[in-house]
Scaffold this motif. Structure first.
Motif, PDB file in Angstrom:
ATOM      1  N   ASP A 173       0.862  -1.186   0.000  1.00 22.49           N
ATOM      2  CA  ASP A 173       0.000   0.000   0.000  1.00 22.49           C
ATOM      3  C   ASP A 173       0.897   1.233   0.000  1.00 22.49           C
ATOM      4  OD1 ASP A 173      -2.037   1.810   0.186  1.00 22.49           O
ATOM      5  OD2 ASP A 173      -2.496   1.409   2.305  1.00 22.49           O
ATOM      6  N   ALA A 174       1.199   1.732  -1.180  1.00 20.05           N
ATOM      7  CA  ALA A 174       2.163   2.828  -1.319  1.00 20.05           C
ATOM      8  C   ALA A 174       1.816   3.661  -2.544  1.00 20.05           C
ATOM      9  CB  ALA A 174       3.581   2.275  -1.442  1.00 20.05           C
ATOM     10  N   ILE A 175       2.374   4.863  -2.584  1.00 20.68           N
ATOM     11  CA  ILE A 175       2.252   5.719  -3.766  1.00 20.68           C
ATOM     12  C   ILE A 175       3.319   5.269  -4.761  1.00 20.68           C
ATOM     13  CG2 ILE A 175       2.380   8.076  -4.639  1.00 20.68           C
ATOM     14  CD1 ILE A 175       1.524   9.021  -1.853  1.00 20.68           C
ATOM     15  N   LYS A 176       2.910   4.834  -5.921  1.00 22.09           N
ATOM     16  CA  LYS A 176       3.825   4.212  -6.887  1.00 22.09           C
ATOM     17  C   LYS A 176       4.255   5.216  -7.959  1.00 22.09           C
ATOM     18  CE  LYS A 176       1.526  -0.253  -6.133  1.00 22.09           C
ATOM     19  NZ  LYS A 176       0.612   0.202  -5.067  1.00 22.09           N
ATOM     20  N   SER A 177       5.531   5.185  -8.278  1.00 26.16           N
ATOM     21  CA  SER A 177       6.048   6.084  -9.310  1.00 26.16           C
ATOM     22  C   SER A 177       5.594   5.612 -10.691  1.00 26.16           C
ATOM     23  CB  SER A 177       7.576   6.143  -9.258  1.00 26.16           C
ATOM     24  OG  SER A 177       8.136   4.913  -9.699  1.00 26.16           O
ATOM     25  N   ASN A 178       5.574   6.542 -11.626  1.00 22.51           N
ATOM     26  CA  ASN A 178       5.153   6.213 -12.996  1.00 22.51           C
ATOM     27  C   ASN A 178       6.079   5.193 -13.644  1.00 22.51           C
ATOM     28  OD1 ASN A 178       2.940   7.952 -12.922  1.00 22.51           O
ATOM     29  ND2 ASN A 178       4.130   9.690 -13.666  1.00 22.51           N
ATOM     30  N   HIS A 179       7.373   5.292 -13.321  1.00 22.10           N
ATOM     31  CA  HIS A 179       8.332   4.365 -13.915  1.00 22.10           C
ATOM     32  C   HIS A 179       8.078   2.946 -13.424  1.00 22.10           C
ATOM     33  CE1 HIS A 179      12.804   3.534 -15.094  1.00 22.10           C
ATOM     34  NE2 HIS A 179      11.931   2.957 -15.900  1.00 22.10           N
ATOM     35  N   PHE A 180       7.809   2.796 -12.147  1.00 23.76           N
ATOM     36  CA  PHE A 180       7.492   1.466 -11.617  1.00 23.76           C
ATOM     37  C   PHE A 180       6.255   0.903 -12.306  1.00 23.76           C
ATOM     38  CE2 PHE A 180       4.818  -1.089  -8.815  1.00 23.76           C
ATOM     39  CZ  PHE A 180       5.660  -2.162  -8.553  1.00 23.76           C
ATOM     40  N   ILE A 181       5.231   1.716 -12.438  1.00 25.89           N
ATOM     41  CA  ILE A 181       3.989   1.274 -13.063  1.00 25.89           C
ATOM     42  C   ILE A 181       4.237   0.843 -14.507  1.00 25.89           C
ATOM     43  CG2 ILE A 181       1.708   2.036 -13.837  1.00 25.89           C
ATOM     44  CD1 ILE A 181       1.628   3.865 -11.354  1.00 25.89           C
ATOM     45  N   SER A 182       5.062   1.589 -15.245  1.00 30.07           N
ATOM     46  CA  SER A 182       5.334   1.260 -16.649  1.00 30.07           C
ATOM     47  C   SER A 182       6.156  -0.033 -16.774  1.00 30.07           C
ATOM     48  CB  SER A 182       6.065   2.415 -17.331  1.00 30.07           C
ATOM     49  OG  SER A 182       7.354   2.592 -16.785  1.00 30.07           O
ATOM     50  N   ILE A 183       7.094  -0.272 -15.840  1.00 30.09           N
ATOM     51  CA  ILE A 183       7.877  -1.511 -15.874  1.00 30.09           C
ATOM     52  C   ILE A 183       6.965  -2.720 -15.639  1.00 30.09           C
ATOM     53  CG2 ILE A 183       9.673  -2.833 -14.693  1.00 30.09           C
ATOM     54  CD1 ILE A 183      11.063  -0.160 -14.100  1.00 30.09           C
ATOM     55  N   LEU A 184       6.115  -2.620 -14.614  1.00 28.62           N
ATOM     56  CA  LEU A 184       5.191  -3.718 -14.315  1.00 28.62           C
ATOM     57  C   LEU A 184       4.250  -3.974 -15.497  1.00 28.62           C
ATOM     58  CD1 LEU A 184       3.983  -5.797 -12.396  1.00 28.62           C
ATOM     59  CD2 LEU A 184       2.595  -3.955 -11.394  1.00 28.62           C
ATOM     60  N   LYS A 185       3.764  -2.917 -16.116  1.00 26.43           N
ATOM     61  CA  LYS A 185       2.872  -3.059 -17.264  1.00 26.43           C
ATOM     62  C   LYS A 185       3.567  -3.780 -18.408  1.00 26.43           C
ATOM     63  CE  LYS A 185       0.031  -0.370 -20.474  1.00 26.43           C
ATOM     64  NZ  LYS A 185      -0.381   1.008 -20.901  1.00 26.43           N
ATOM     65  N   SER A 186       4.831  -3.462 -18.641  1.00 28.80           N
ATOM     66  CA  SER A 186       5.589  -4.091 -19.717  1.00 28.80           C
ATOM     67  C   SER A 186       5.728  -5.594 -19.475  1.00 28.80           C
ATOM     68  CB  SER A 186       6.963  -3.438 -19.825  1.00 28.80           C
ATOM     69  OG  SER A 186       7.767  -4.117 -20.759  1.00 28.80           O
ATOM     70  N   TYR A 187       6.028  -5.959 -18.221  1.00 27.68           N
ATOM     71  CA  TYR A 187       6.143  -7.392 -17.900  1.00 27.68           C
ATOM     72  C   TYR A 187       4.788  -8.090 -18.017  1.00 27.68           C
ATOM     73  CZ  TYR A 187      11.033  -7.665 -16.478  1.00 27.68           C
ATOM     74  OH  TYR A 187      12.404  -7.704 -16.476  1.00 27.68           O
ATOM     75  N   GLU A 188       3.726  -7.400 -17.606  1.00 30.02           N
ATOM     76  CA  GLU A 188       2.378  -7.978 -17.712  1.00 30.02           C
ATOM     77  C   GLU A 188       2.029  -8.274 -19.168  1.00 30.02           C
ATOM     78  OE1 GLU A 188       0.168  -9.020 -15.668  1.00 30.02           O
ATOM     79  OE2 GLU A 188       0.454  -8.079 -13.720  1.00 30.02           O
ATOM     80  N   GLU A 189       2.368  -7.358 -20.048  1.00 31.35           N
ATOM     81  CA  GLU A 189       1.993  -7.504 -21.454  1.00 31.35           C
ATOM     82  C   GLU A 189       2.783  -8.604 -22.152  1.00 31.35           C
ATOM     83  OE1 GLU A 189       2.659  -3.583 -22.933  1.00 31.35           O
ATOM     84  OE2 GLU A 189       0.692  -2.810 -22.276  1.00 31.35           O
TER      85      GLU A 189
END
Length: 253
Positions: free
Chosen positions: A228-244
């Motif tokens: 439960d944290a405020i997530k940086s945009n870069h973290f979100i984009s890395i996770l999205k890339s792995y998800e895809e």
């Protein structure tokens, strides 16, 4: 009424008159401290006004509140370098002197490069203001002052000494501001940041890709994302890339 004669003089007082005089001297006795005559002086923040008979005590000043720092906002600029923009406010009546910032590392994970990459490294000529490692608490000196009921803003450049070249370290952390001689502390919310490596390179080539490493990165990113944290945009984009692209490295049973 009973009459009295005093000191052989023809002064005659009634019993009622004596009672009034006795009461008057009783008041003087209670109002005047021992050895005190005329005006009185009292040290401290109180002022005494009077002639020894009538006293009035007033407060000249109210005690000032201590400095009190509040975090207004912490934002990120991840375009080229990882810059933390910190905005603070002092709601106290005295100047606050900020002397340290502390990064309290709650958890971290180094993203491993699944592509076997070979680099021609160069020594960095750039000195980052703050380089995070893997210690649980990392304290850095700063020098900022905030006047009473004023605001301040300063920036911190972040990098990771443990991140691989071209990779990042995912930090789950809080930021603390330490100020004044009595080391008062104000702590931020919890964050999930993807902090870049300090290393630089001139060129590289990729020999092959490890699906096992990609899978490990994905599972660790998913685990960190549960915080439960405020997530940086870069973290979100890395996770999205792995998800895809997870179908390429996840083993189907």
């Amino acid at each position: 009424m009973v009459e009295w004669i005093i000191s052989n003089k023809e002064w005659i007082f009634s019993g009622l008159g004596i009672a009034i005089i006795s009461a008057f001297f009783a008041i003087l006795k209670t109002k005047t401290p021992k050895g005190g005559e005329g005006n009185l002086n009292v040290s401290g923040d109180k002022n005494v006004i009077g002639d020894g008979n009538i006293l009035q005590i007033t407060n000249l000043t109210e005690e000032k509140q201590q400095s009190n720092i509040k975090i207004v906002d912490i934002s990120l600029n991840e375009d080229k370098e990882f810059i933390v923009d910190i905005k603070l406010r002092n709601i106290g009546d005295q100047v606050a002197y900020i002397k340290e910032i502390s990064f309290d590392i709650l958890d971290y994970y180094n993203i491993i490069n699944p592509q076997m990459t070979h680099y021609q490294l160069v020594e960095s000529s750039h000195t980052y203001d703050v380089v995070l490692g893997k210690e649980k608490q990392q304290v850095f000196n700063v020098s900022q002052s905030i006047g009473a009921n004023e605001v301040d803003r300063f920036q911190v450049k972040l990098a990771s000494s443990i991140a691989e070249t071209r990779m990042v370290t995912i930090y789950y952390l809080t930021l603390s501001i330490i100020y004044d001689e009595d080391n008062k502390v104000v702590k931020s919310e919890k964050y999930l940041w993807a902090v870049p490596s300090i290393s630089e390179y001139a060129a590289c080539y990729i020999s092959h890709t490890s699906m096992e490493i990609a899978k490990k990165n994905y599972l660790e990113l998913k685990r960190m994302n549960n915080y439960d944290a405020i997530k940086s945009n870069h973290f979100i984009s890395i996770l999205k890339s792995y998800e895809e692209n997870k179908s390429d490295f996840l083993i189907k049973h």
